[in-house]
Design an enzyme around this catalytic site. Sequence first.
Site, PDB file in Angstrom:
ATOM      1  N   ILE C 472      36.275  40.965  53.273  1.00 35.86           N
ATOM      2  CA  ILE C 472      35.177  41.172  54.425  1.00 35.86           C
ATOM      3  C   ILE C 472      35.127  41.308  55.733  1.00 35.86           C
ATOM      4  O   ILE C 472      34.364  40.904  57.145  1.00 35.86           O
ATOM      5  CB  ILE C 472      33.724  39.622  55.391  1.00 35.86           C
ATOM      6  CG1 ILE C 472      34.184  38.194  55.343  1.00 35.86           C
ATOM      7  CG2 ILE C 472      32.761  40.062  53.113  1.00 35.86           C
ATOM      8  CD1 ILE C 472      33.248  37.284  55.067  1.00 35.86           C
ATOM      9  N   THR C 474      38.271  39.177  56.628  1.00 33.92           N
ATOM     10  CA  THR C 474      38.930  38.092  56.908  1.00 33.92           C
ATOM     11  C   THR C 474      39.916  38.204  56.954  1.00 33.92           C
ATOM     12  O   THR C 474      41.038  37.453  57.403  1.00 33.92           O
ATOM     13  CB  THR C 474      38.565  36.772  56.283  1.00 33.92           C
ATOM     14  OG1 THR C 474      38.810  37.224  54.878  1.00 33.92           O
ATOM     15  CG2 THR C 474      37.643  36.933  56.005  1.00 33.92           C
ATOM     16  N   PRO C 599      49.954  35.274  60.946  1.00 30.10           N
ATOM     17  CA  PRO C 599      49.392  34.864  62.749  1.00 30.10           C
ATOM     18  C   PRO C 599      48.586  35.567  62.967  1.00 30.10           C
ATOM     19  O   PRO C 599      47.851  35.841  64.138  1.00 30.10           O
ATOM     20  CB  PRO C 599      51.133  35.047  63.245  1.00 30.10           C
ATOM     21  CG  PRO C 599      51.839  34.500  61.962  1.00 30.10           C
ATOM     22  CD  PRO C 599      51.414  35.112  60.796  1.00 30.10           C
ATOM     23  N   GLN C 605      41.164  36.105  63.620  1.00 28.15           N
ATOM     24  CA  GLN C 605      39.888  35.188  63.457  1.00 28.15           C
ATOM     25  C   GLN C 605      39.258  34.442  64.000  1.00 28.15           C
ATOM     26  O   GLN C 605      37.783  34.204  64.332  1.00 28.15           O
ATOM     27  CB  GLN C 605      40.335  35.144  61.729  1.00 28.15           C
ATOM     28  CG  GLN C 605      39.101  35.027  60.923  1.00 28.15           C
ATOM     29  CD  GLN C 605      39.285  34.163  59.711  1.00 28.15           C
ATOM     30  OE1 GLN C 605      40.675  34.139  58.635  1.00 28.15           O
ATOM     31  NE2 GLN C 605      38.238  34.577  58.713  1.00 28.15           N
ATOM     32  N   GLY C 670      37.587  30.171  59.037  1.00 28.72           N
ATOM     33  CA  GLY C 670      36.693  31.346  58.733  1.00 28.72           C
ATOM     34  C   GLY C 670      35.825  30.740  60.374  1.00 28.72           C
ATOM     35  O   GLY C 670      34.921  31.494  60.243  1.00 28.72           O
ATOM     36  N   GLU C 671      35.346  29.231  59.433  1.00 29.26           N
ATOM     37  CA  GLU C 671      34.382  29.059  61.090  1.00 29.26           C
ATOM     38  C   GLU C 671      34.513  28.338  62.144  1.00 29.26           C
ATOM     39  O   GLU C 671      34.192  28.247  62.794  1.00 29.26           O
ATOM     40  CB  GLU C 671      33.300  28.379  59.381  1.00 29.26           C
ATOM     41  CG  GLU C 671      33.090  29.714  59.212  1.00 29.26           C
ATOM     42  CD  GLU C 671      31.896  28.779  57.611  1.00 29.26           C
ATOM     43  OE1 GLU C 671      30.901  28.976  57.297  1.00 29.26           O
ATOM     44  OE2 GLU C 671      33.291  28.863  56.940  1.00 29.26           O
TER      45      GLU C 671
END
Lengths: 330, 185, 711
Positions: C472, C474, C599, C605, C670-671
Site C-alpha cells: 500500500i 510501504t 533503508p 515511510q 509503518g506506524e
Amino acid sequence: MREFDYRRATDVAGAVALLGADPDTRFLGGGTNLVDLMKTGVERPTRLVDIRELPLDRIETADDGALRIGATVTNADLAAHPEVRRRYPALAQAVLAGASGQLRNMATVGGNLLQRTRCGYFTDVTQPCNKRIPGSGCPAVEGEHRNHAVLGASDHCVAVHPSDMAVPLTAFDAVVQYETADGPGELPLAEFYLPVGDTPHRETALPPGALITGVVLPPAPVAARSRYRKVRERASYAFAIGSLAAALDVRDGVVHEARLALGAVASRPWRALAAEGVLTGAPAVPDTYAAAADAELAAARPLPHNGYKVTLMRNLVVAVLTELAEEAAR
Amino acid sequence: MASSTSSVITLHINGEKFTLPVDHRTTLLDALRERLTLTGTKKGCDQGQCGACTVLLDGRRAVACLQLAVAAEGREVTTIEGLAEGDRLHPVQQAFLELDGYQCGYCTPGQICSAIGVLREHAEGRPSAVTDDIRPEAGPPPLTAEEIRERMSGNLCRCGAYVAIVEAVTRAAADGATESEEAVA
Amino acid sequence: MTTATTTETATRAPSVGTARTRVEGVEKVTGAARYAGEIPFAGLAHGWLVLSTVARGRISALDTDAVLAMPGVLAVLDHRNAPRLNTDFPSMLGMRPDATCAVFQHDRVPHLGWPVALVVAETSEQAREAAESLVVHYEPEPHDTDFTSGRPDAYPLDGFMPAVTEKGDIDAELAASAVVVDAEYTTPEEHHNPMEPHAATAHWDDGRLEVVDSNQGATWVVGDLANLFSLDPAAVRVRSEHVGGGFGSKGVRAHQVAAVMAARELGRPVRVVMTRRQMFTLAGHRSPTVQRIRLGADADGRLRALEHRALSHTSTVYEFVEPSAGVARVMYDADAHRTENRVVRLDVPSPTFMRAPGEAPGSFALESALDELAVECGLDPVELRLRNDAVRGPVSGLPFAGRRLADCFREGARRFGWAGRDPRPGVRRDGRWLLGTGTAAASFPAGAAPSTATVTAHPDGDFTVRIAAADIGTGARTALTLVSADALGVAPERVRVRIGDSAFGPAMIAGGSMGTRSWSWAVKAAAEELRERLALGADVPAEGITVRSDTTAAIGALAAAERHSFGAQFAEVAVDVTTGEVRVRRMLGIFAAGRIVNPLTARNQLLGGMIWAISMALHEEALRDRASGGLVGADLAGYHVATHADVPRIEADWIEDPDPDDPVGIKGIGEIGIVGAVAAVANAVWHATGTRHRRLPISPDRVLAAGAPDA
C-alpha cells in the site's frame, strides 16, 4: 450532473447572444469553480457557453496609465505580468496566494470575481442554505462557522467571499467592465458585490445576461508599495481565514495615503474606508495602525466561534502597515 | 438552435489524435481513464483539491478533473504516459525513481507532471507566493526547497513522501539546467 | 543452474539492509501501474452509491421508477430487492465485520451518509446523475452525535486489549506525590484519506466471483466476501496489484459488497468507486478522543501514580474502541498505574483503525502530560523520560524483547542539538516568529501473524515468490524481494515477487505494522527450504519446483514478552501569536525498530509517519454539525492534510535493534513515525509560546485565542 448543451463562443457579441435570457445557461471560463459546483449539484446548467477563446486574454496599459485586464486572462498570467508585479505587487501576491499552480493556470479573472463561497453548508446540497435555496435557512449561524463572516453579514447568511484576487482589486478601486445584449457597461468593484441583507442568493450587481469582459485598474501610485498577507489553516493551497491587502504612502513620518481591504471576513472583499480615514494624515506609527484597525472593526459582529478573526485582522493591519512603513524608510 | 448533450471531438494527447464521441459531462480525466485507457492520470478527489489528476495542457499544468473533455478540443494534452522517450525516462521521472519520491504511487503521475510545469514556470521567471521580491527587475528567484514546496503544494501526498519529492524535483532542476533541456528560457 | 546458484551464495553480500529503488518503480513513475479502478473489463457497468441524508430514522420510500427510466440506467439496488447477507461470523482480525459493509439489509438509517441504494448504469456520468436524482423518503428520528467527556452512557470496551488495567492506589499515590499533573486532552475526528479512493470491480463467471479491489489484504477481503455471500472461499478471488494508500481504511466496505450484488444481478462486471465525499462516511475514521491524565511524581520526577483514561465514540451498528490508554501500559511504570478505554455509542459512522490506532492520540496526551510534569519538576524532558524508562512491562510484568528507548533519546538529543536548551518558554524570537523545541517518546507493538507463501525455482535459475501481501506504499514488494534473495542466496534481480492475489493462500494484511514482518517470515521459510532442496542437486523441471510455507506454528511458539519498537521524537516550531500560524521548522526521529530491510523506503515511510504527526498536530479536524449529524466541509479543501509547504526538511534515522526472535530481525515501521511526534510538536509550541495546547489541532484560531506570552 445533469446533461447539458455545450457551445463555444468566438466573439463577445456571440457569447452574449448564446447566453441570451436563459437562466440555466452559464459561461464557462477555466471551469475551476463551475465544474466543481456542477459535480456537487449546486449548479445544474442546461447549457454552457465556453468563452475561453474570446479575445479577452490581454493585459494592456491605457494612455492614462490604467491597466486593463481581460476577463479570460488566467490567474497565473495575471500574477506573472511585469506591470502587475511592478505597479500593483499586492495583486500579484494575492493571486499567487490563491489555490494552486494548476488551478491558477486554468482559472480566469472573470471567473475568479464570480466564484461562489466555500461555506460547507453551501457546497452540500443536502443541507439548507439561503444562498442556494432562498428561505431554507442558514445552518452556519448556529453550526460550524469558524471561517465565516464577522463584518456585513446578516442572519440570513454569514458566508465569506473566497477570492484573494478581489481583495487588492477592491483596495485599488478596480472597475469591472461587462457586455450585455444592450451594450457595454461597467461597475466599480465597490458596487459589484451586493450587501447580504435578506437576499444572499443575489450576489452581484451584474445585469442579467452580462458577460464580464475585463477589469480596469486605475493608476494608483500608492499601490507600488503594497502587500498582501494571507493567513490560512495550512501553509499553502487553502482558502484564507483572514487576509489583508494594504498600500501605504508615508511622507515625513505622516501617512499621506493608505489603501486597505480585508479578505475572508465578509460576503465580499471588505474595503476598510474607516481605517483609511484614520490613517490619512496621522503619524505613521503602530498606535495609528491599531486605531485604524479598531475603527474598521468596531462594526464587527462575531459569532460564538469566529471572534478570533477580529483579533487576527487587527493584528494583520498593524503588522503589515508596520512592515510597509519600515520598508519605505529603508 | 438545436441543443445536444454530446459531441464528437478530437483530442490531441501525447502527440496522437483521438476522435471519440463524448457526453458533455465527461471530464478530460474521465475521457483519459475510461475511454482512452490512459489510466496513468489519477482521480484522487475529482474536485480540484488534491492534484492527482495533473496533466499538461498546452505545456502548462492543469487539473484534468475540472477540465471538460469537450472544452479540451484543440489543446495539446500531455499525460504521464507521454513523458518518457521509449525506455528513457524523463529526468523528473528518473529522479523520482532514484530518490524514492513516492510511496503508494497514486499521486505520483500528478506530482511528476506538476514538477515539470513548475520547472518551466520557474525558468520563465514566474514568481511564487514565497518569492521575496516579485518585481520583474529582481529576476527569477533561486529555486530553493522553499520555492519548490510552495509551487508543488497543489499536489497532496497522503503517504507523506514530500521530503523525497522535493529532493527529486531539486535534482531534476539541477540536471535539467546542466543539460539545458527546456529549462533555459 | 542450481549448482551455480549455490556457489554464488558463498560470497554474496546480503541484500537486506541495502538501499534499493522499488521494483515496481518504473511502472509507478510512468503511469503504467494499474490500480483497482483502472483494470479494463468488457461490458463494464458503473455503480454509484446513494447515501442517507438523515442521521437517524427509517427509509419510508424510494422513488426508483423515475430513476430506472433515466438514460443508461440498468438497475437500482436497495433494501427491498438486495440479496440477504450473512453477517454473523468472525472476520480475519477476530471481530465481526462492521455492519456498514452489509449494505441494503434493512430500512434503518443509523447515521448520515449510510448507504441506502446503488444505482447502476452504462456510464459513470449516467450513474452519477441517476444516483443524485433518486428521491429517498425518510421517517427521521432525533439523533445524538454529541461527543463530550461527561457522557453517562460511556462504557469500557475491550477491543484488541483489555479495557481496564489497574494496580495500586492512584489517589493515595497522588496524595503522596510532590508534583501532580492532572489535565484533559482532546483530539478530533480524523479521516484516513488515502489518495486512491476505494474502488472495486466485481465479476461473476460460472458461479465464481472475482473482485479487483483496492485493499490492505486480499485474504481479509476474500474471507469476508465469502462469508457475507455464503460462498465457498475457493470460489472467490480477490486481486489488488497496486494499492494507493490505506492507513487502516481499506478492508471490506460498502463498495465491494454493492459491486458484488450488482454484478450478480446484472450478469456483467460492475465497478463501484467511492467519491472523496463518500469516503468521509463509508471508509471509517479515527474517533475523536477525550483523555484525562493524572500523574504524580516525587520531586526528582520518578512516577508514583499514572492514570490514563480515554473516551472515544463508536457507531450504533459496530463496536470499535480507539485504545488511547494502551500506550501507558508500555511506556511508563508507576507504583499506582491505571488505564481505561471507554466508548460511547452515537449516531455516527463506524470508526476504525487509522495509522497507529490508540498510540497516535494516546501518545499525544501522555507525552504532553510528561512534558508538563517535566516543567513542574524543573527537569529536562529528556531526563524525565530516562528516569522513568520501564525495565519490565508496567502492566504485564514481562521482560522487553529489546527496549532501546534511552539510546534513541541520547542519539536524538545529540543530533538535534538538545544539550544546553533553555527551558524557559516564550523567549526565543526570529522576526515575527517565536521559536521553541519539544521532544516525546514513541513506541509501537512489534507483532507477527501467520502467513503462507510459495517460492518456485525455475529452470533458468530465476525464482517466483507468491504471497497474498499488499503493497500500500510501504515498499513491501521490494522488501520481500530482498528477503527472498538473501534466503535463496541469489541477487534480487533473479527474484520476482507476486503479491495482491488471494489465490496465493492466506497471509497477514498490511496493517498493525505487521505486514512486512509477517510476510518476510513466510517467504524466508519457504525460500530456505527450497534452497536446501536445490542444494541436494535436484533437477528443476519445466514447471519448476515449488515449496510452500506456513508460519502458524512458528509464530504460535513465540515466548510471551513485551515486544515493541521505540523511538525519540524532536521538533522545532515557529509560532506567530499575532496570526496564529504555526510552522514546523525541523524534526528528527530516531527509532529502534528492528532490522531495516530497505533503508531507502524505510526512511520514506518513517518520515511519512512524522508528516502525519505534523498534519495531526496542526491541521486535521473533521467538523460534525450538531443539527444535521453530518460533517461540514467533507472534502480535501475542508479537511486539511499537510501539503508540501507544511513540511520542512525533516529527518528519520535508526539505531541497531534487530528483533531477537524474528528470522529476519524485523519489528515493523509503518506506524511508529506518527507516535509521540504529535506531542513533540505540541510541546515545542508550549516552549515557543508558553501556552499549553491540550486540544488538537493547534489551529490559528486556537493560537490566537491563547494570546501572546506574558512579556
